[in-house]
Design a protein around this motif. Structure first.
Motif, PDB file in Angstrom:
ATOM      1  N   ALA A  50       0.838  -1.203   0.000  1.00  0.00           N
ATOM      2  CA  ALA A  50       0.000   0.000   0.000  1.00  0.00           C
ATOM      3  C   ALA A  50       0.872   1.251   0.000  1.00  0.00           C
ATOM      4  CB  ALA A  50      -0.941  -0.010   1.200  1.00  0.00           C
ATOM      5  N   TRP A  85      -9.892   4.091  -2.626  1.00  0.00           N
ATOM      6  CA  TRP A  85      -9.005   3.865  -1.475  1.00  0.00           C
ATOM      7  C   TRP A  85      -9.827   3.884  -0.182  1.00  0.00           C
ATOM      8  CZ3 TRP A  85      -3.681   3.000  -1.242  1.00  0.00           C
ATOM      9  CH2 TRP A  85      -3.120   3.019   0.045  1.00  0.00           C
ATOM     10  N   SER A  89     -10.334   0.660   2.188  1.00  0.00           N
ATOM     11  CA  SER A  89      -9.830   0.717   3.568  1.00  0.00           C
ATOM     12  C   SER A  89     -10.902   0.274   4.558  1.00  0.00           C
ATOM     13  CB  SER A  89      -9.376   2.140   3.909  1.00  0.00           C
ATOM     14  OG  SER A  89      -8.290   2.519   3.097  1.00  0.00           O
TER      15      SER A  89
END
Length: 134
Positions: A50, A85, A89
């Motif tokens: 990441a 993203w 997450s």
């Protein structure tokens, strides 16, 4: 393809802030993956990959922030990447794929909220730029 002003505009400032924070976070995750893994309870491979993926993204944002004009479609792609993203997450936590510590949950949620905020600010800047005469 239409372009919008970036350098020294609201959009430019947001892209620069997003780029600098993404770069710092990416560097931290990439270079300090092992100690972060122990603190956060997240896999080293996840943190390192990441973090590595953030570095070219951050460089692109900083580059674009300093350009006189940025293609509108590219700003939409940046917003889309930030939204993805954020969703990824939160999905990481919701699916149980990882078993983070309390610090790991906090880290993941805080960075997801920050990235979502950048998405909103970039969208606002995009809409603001639409109202400015060329």
């Amino acid at each position: 393809m239409s372009a919008i002003p970036a350098s020294r505009t609201f959009l430019g400032h947001i892209l620069l802030a997003d780029g600098l924070i993404s770069g710092a976070t990416g560097a931290l995750m990439f270079f300090a993956a092992q100690p972060l893994s122990e603190l956060l309870g997240l896999p080293v491979t996840l943190l390192r990959s990441a973090g590595f993926s953030l570095l070219p993204f951050a460089a692109l944002l900083v580059f674009l922030a300093n350009r006189p004009l940025v293609p509108r479609g590219l700003v939409w792609a940046i917003i889309g990447a930030n939204v993805l993203w954020t969703v990824d997450s939160l999905a990481l936590l919701a699916t149980g794929w990882v078993q983070p510590t309390v610090w790991g949950v906090a880290f993941t949620v805080v960075q997801a909220v920050a990235v979502a905020a950048f998405s909103c600010l970039e969208l606002m800047a995009l809409k603001q730029a639409r109202m400015v005469p060329a």
